[in-house]
Write a protein that holds these residues in place. Sequence first.
Motif, mmCIF file in Angstrom:
data_model
loop_
_atom_site.group_PDB
_atom_site.id
_atom_site.type_symbol
_atom_site.label_atom_id
_atom_site.label_comp_id
_atom_site.label_asym_id
_atom_site.label_seq_id
_atom_site.Cartn_x
_atom_site.Cartn_y
_atom_site.Cartn_z
ATOM 1 N N VAL A 185 -23.376 -54.077 -10.906
ATOM 2 C CA VAL A 185 -24.428 -53.649 -11.827
ATOM 3 C C VAL A 185 -25.711 -53.346 -11.050
ATOM 4 O O VAL A 185 -26.397 -52.351 -11.315
ATOM 5 N N LEU A 195 -22.558 -47.298 -15.948
ATOM 6 C CA LEU A 195 -21.404 -48.163 -15.760
ATOM 7 C C LEU A 195 -20.195 -47.578 -16.482
ATOM 8 O O LEU A 195 -20.319 -46.680 -17.312
ATOM 9 N N PRO A 211 -27.258 -49.568 -16.612
ATOM 10 C CA PRO A 211 -27.669 -50.803 -15.921
ATOM 11 C C PRO A 211 -29.175 -50.948 -15.784
ATOM 12 O O PRO A 211 -29.681 -52.065 -15.654
#
Length: 355
Positions: A185, A195, A211
């Motif tokens: 992340v 993501l 993120p």
Amino acid sequence: MRIRVERLQEIYKKFALSYGANDADAQVFADCLLRADLRGHNTQGIGLAPYLEELFASGVTRFGQAFEVVKESPATALVDGHAGVGQIISTRAMSMAIEKAKAVGIGLVTVRNSGDCGMASNYAIQAMEQGLIGISMSTGPSLVAPWGGRDARFCTNPLALAVPAGSKDPIVLDMATSACSMGAVVLAARDGVLLDGKSVVDGEGVYTDDPSRVILNNMHRESRMSGALLPAGPKGFGMVLLVELLAGLLSGERSWENETVATSQERPAHYSQTFIAISIEHFHVPSAFLAAAERMVETLTGSRPAEGFTKVRLPGTGAVDKEDDYRKNGVIVREEEWEMLVAMASRLGVEVPAA
């Protein structure tokens, strides 16, 4: 960019020595970080070093702490790590599990009051390299919300399994039980990419694939969270709970006496681990087991791939070749992570070996 293995290993070892490690512990520490780099888990190798520096500098984690066996039976042990270094504690705990497994078939050692142990598969592989099945798992700082929630209550609770497969590459599973690792992340936020699916929850309770809505600063040393990571759906939440129960609760590290699981400046995270070693020969003829594992690998990797895939791959496939390549030609690392490691070495007065 590629960095010579010897160069990385020497920096890691000098890093440990600068914080009071003896030579043997410094070598174990360096080997654990390097193994992560060699297997492509840079977030648990070079990428983890700045965070470990914070733990050492603050005194949260210290070399030279007692490895106290609190309870023991022929197959089990409970260890208190006394806020020692996770890599050292975990290596010793798995060694203990291995000896018990060789004697009685299975060894289970659980550890409380530990430290960040880095790549969980380091210790599963430790058992596998002696012909045993290895399982390792760990808890740590609260980063992950329960499925359906928004507040961090769990660590990413990594889980690893290593099984020998005869002439084939060993099967090595190493995964966060959350949808993404914290390192993944942070890297996604740093690179400005989304993501794979809604893997985090922001401060407003919204599940998202962005993120940057959770990681407020993209450099590892200064990253702050607003929100939490998520389990990989309800089944992933089950895996989070499995590790929490078998490591956090079984060791006595966490009691859940209050909703937020209190921490303090001296103990900002609840690190605990469980290590399991299984002796194949206590259950099956080893040669027959390995032959069956080989046939399983051949059958699965020979299966027809689905649309969008070129082949079926098993966890750990290709890692041996990657490690061979990295040892010969240097470890591939991100340029900014190398720069952070060099900066850290400079702060500590650690000489960086020449290229």
